[in-house]
Design an enzyme around this catalytic site. Structure first.
Site, mmCIF file in Angstrom:
data_model
loop_
_atom_site.group_PDB
_atom_site.id
_atom_site.type_symbol
_atom_site.label_atom_id
_atom_site.label_comp_id
_atom_site.label_asym_id
_atom_site.label_seq_id
_atom_site.Cartn_x
_atom_site.Cartn_y
_atom_site.Cartn_z
ATOM 1 N N GLU A 28 -3.136 -4.728 -3.206
ATOM 2 C CA GLU A 28 -3.670 -5.394 -3.437
ATOM 3 C C GLU A 28 -3.179 -4.901 -5.540
ATOM 4 O O GLU A 28 -2.599 -5.961 -6.154
ATOM 5 C CB GLU A 28 -4.586 -6.271 -3.107
ATOM 6 C CG GLU A 28 -5.089 -6.841 -2.750
ATOM 7 C CD GLU A 28 -4.954 -6.235 -1.873
ATOM 8 O OE1 GLU A 28 -4.901 -5.326 -0.874
ATOM 9 O OE2 GLU A 28 -6.001 -6.297 -0.240
ATOM 10 N N ASN A 69 -0.963 8.442 0.832
ATOM 11 C CA ASN A 69 -0.851 10.364 0.404
ATOM 12 C C ASN A 69 -1.787 11.447 1.459
ATOM 13 O O ASN A 69 -2.519 10.942 1.470
ATOM 14 C CB ASN A 69 -1.339 10.179 -1.342
ATOM 15 C CG ASN A 69 -0.739 11.317 -1.197
ATOM 16 O OD1 ASN A 69 -1.162 12.629 -1.349
ATOM 17 N ND2 ASN A 69 -0.434 11.535 -2.769
ATOM 18 N N CYS A 114 -9.816 -5.361 0.797
ATOM 19 C CA CYS A 114 -11.530 -3.901 0.490
ATOM 20 C C CYS A 114 -12.019 -4.405 0.172
ATOM 21 O O CYS A 114 -11.906 -5.227 -1.137
ATOM 22 C CB CYS A 114 -10.991 -2.921 0.700
ATOM 23 S SG CYS A 114 -9.612 -2.029 -1.019
ATOM 24 N N ASN A 149 0.495 -0.898 0.119
ATOM 25 C CA ASN A 149 -0.510 -0.072 0.228
ATOM 26 C C ASN A 149 0.536 1.236 0.175
ATOM 27 O O ASN A 149 1.747 1.409 0.610
ATOM 28 C CB ASN A 149 -1.180 0.275 1.069
ATOM 29 C CG ASN A 149 -0.217 -0.156 2.728
ATOM 30 O OD1 ASN A 149 0.641 -1.077 1.972
ATOM 31 N ND2 ASN A 149 -0.937 0.306 3.528
ATOM 32 N N VAL A 150 0.156 2.087 -0.438
ATOM 33 C CA VAL A 150 1.084 3.666 -1.014
ATOM 34 C C VAL A 150 0.441 4.201 -0.033
ATOM 35 O O VAL A 150 -0.611 5.166 -1.226
ATOM 36 C CB VAL A 150 1.813 3.339 -1.946
ATOM 37 C CG1 VAL A 150 2.798 4.952 -2.385
ATOM 38 C CG2 VAL A 150 2.313 2.651 -2.814
ATOM 39 N N ALA A 176 -2.881 13.170 0.520
ATOM 40 C CA ALA A 176 -4.203 13.704 0.106
ATOM 41 C C ALA A 176 -5.246 11.868 -0.059
ATOM 42 O O ALA A 176 -4.481 11.141 -0.625
ATOM 43 C CB ALA A 176 -4.700 14.231 -0.991
HETATM 44 N N1 THU Z 1 -5.018 -1.546 2.630
HETATM 45 C C1 THU Z 1 -4.945 -2.109 1.764
HETATM 46 O O1 THU Z 1 -3.395 -1.986 1.254
HETATM 47 N N2 THU Z 1 -5.414 -3.724 1.063
HETATM 48 C C2 THU Z 1 -6.847 -3.948 1.924
HETATM 49 O O2 THU Z 1 -7.565 -4.624 1.243
HETATM 50 C C3 THU Z 1 -6.601 -3.252 2.775
HETATM 51 C C4 THU Z 1 -6.579 -2.329 3.392
HETATM 52 C C5 THU Z 1 -4.543 -0.465 3.057
HETATM 53 C C6 THU Z 1 -5.257 0.489 2.520
HETATM 54 C C7 THU Z 1 -4.352 1.567 3.016
HETATM 55 O O3 THU Z 1 -3.461 2.232 2.831
HETATM 56 C C8 THU Z 1 -4.146 0.762 4.544
HETATM 57 O O4 THU Z 1 -4.276 -0.730 3.880
HETATM 58 C C9 THU Z 1 -5.596 0.347 5.451
HETATM 59 O O5 THU Z 1 -6.838 1.030 5.219
#
Ligand code: THU
Length: 186
Positions: free
Chosen positions: A110, A100, A141, A97-98, A102
């Site tokens: 994923e 920001n 998610c 996950n990246v 914003a």
């Molecule tokens: N996140 C993911 O990378 N994958 C998911 O399926 C659930 C949520 C990340 C997004 C955000 O950077 C952090 O988890 C908190 O929601």
């Protein structure tokens, strides 16, 4: 504050605890290959895993996801997620996950792995693993479920894991029954 440990420690923790689900853990030892992907491979650990373009026996997808997870950029949620996709070609693609400043501009692990897969020339997901430091195997998610369904058949195995050693297996169809598909636009 969440304790930060080296990625080796995190992976070792997963391996130490995997006896929680021995059948699953054994299954996770399945083969595959790992090569330098298009993104998410910047850490020493990930680079060590991918410094050669040649194929090599892979660690499990969960271990790959756990290692790359350390590279996640999550200064706002402090919730690092790692994902590893084994594509149709056998190559493994990684994502994190990246976030920001914003907030809505952040991307999920994923989505990063899918982007790496497409950039790498693959279009089919054969298997995926996702891991986070969560109290239960991290559920993708809703948006990511739809993204996975774009490139994976309903029966494709999805392994959801925690750095605390839990893991569960599910499928793309179980994650998103009735996914919207190209055929719905016919
Ligand atoms: N996140 C993911 O990378 N994958 C998911 O399926 C659930 C949520 C990340 C997004 C955000 O950077 C952090 O988890 C908190 O929601």
């Amino acid at each position: 504050m969440r304790a930060r440990s080296g990625c080796g420690t995190e992976v070792n923790r997963f391996l130490q605890h995997r006896t929680v689900l021995p059948r699953c853990a054994q299954h996770l030892r399945d083969g595959g290959t790992l090569r330098r992907g298009a993104s998410g491979l910047a850490s020493d650990a990930a680079r060590d895993q991918s410094s050669s373009q040649r194929r090599r026996p892979a660690m499990s997808l969960v271990e790959d996801a756990a290692r790359v997870r350390e590279n996640a950029y999550a200064p706002y949620s402090r919730f690092k997620v790692g994902a590893a996709i084994r594509a149709g070609s056998g190559q493994v693609y990684l994502g994190v996950n990246v976030e920001n400043a914003a907030y809505p501009e952040g991307t999920c692990a994923e989505a990063g792995a899918i982007a790496a897969m497409i950039a790498g020339g693959d279009t089919r997901i054969d298997e995926i693993a996702v891991i986070a430091d969560a109290p239960r195997p991290v559920p993708p998610c809703g948006g990511c479920r739809q993204k996975l369904a774009e490139f994976a058949g309903g029966g494709v195995k999805v392994t959801l894991a925690t750095t605390r050693g839990q893991a569960m297996e599910t499928t793309v169809a179980d994650l998103l029954p009735g996914a919207f598909a190209e055929t719905d636009m016919a």
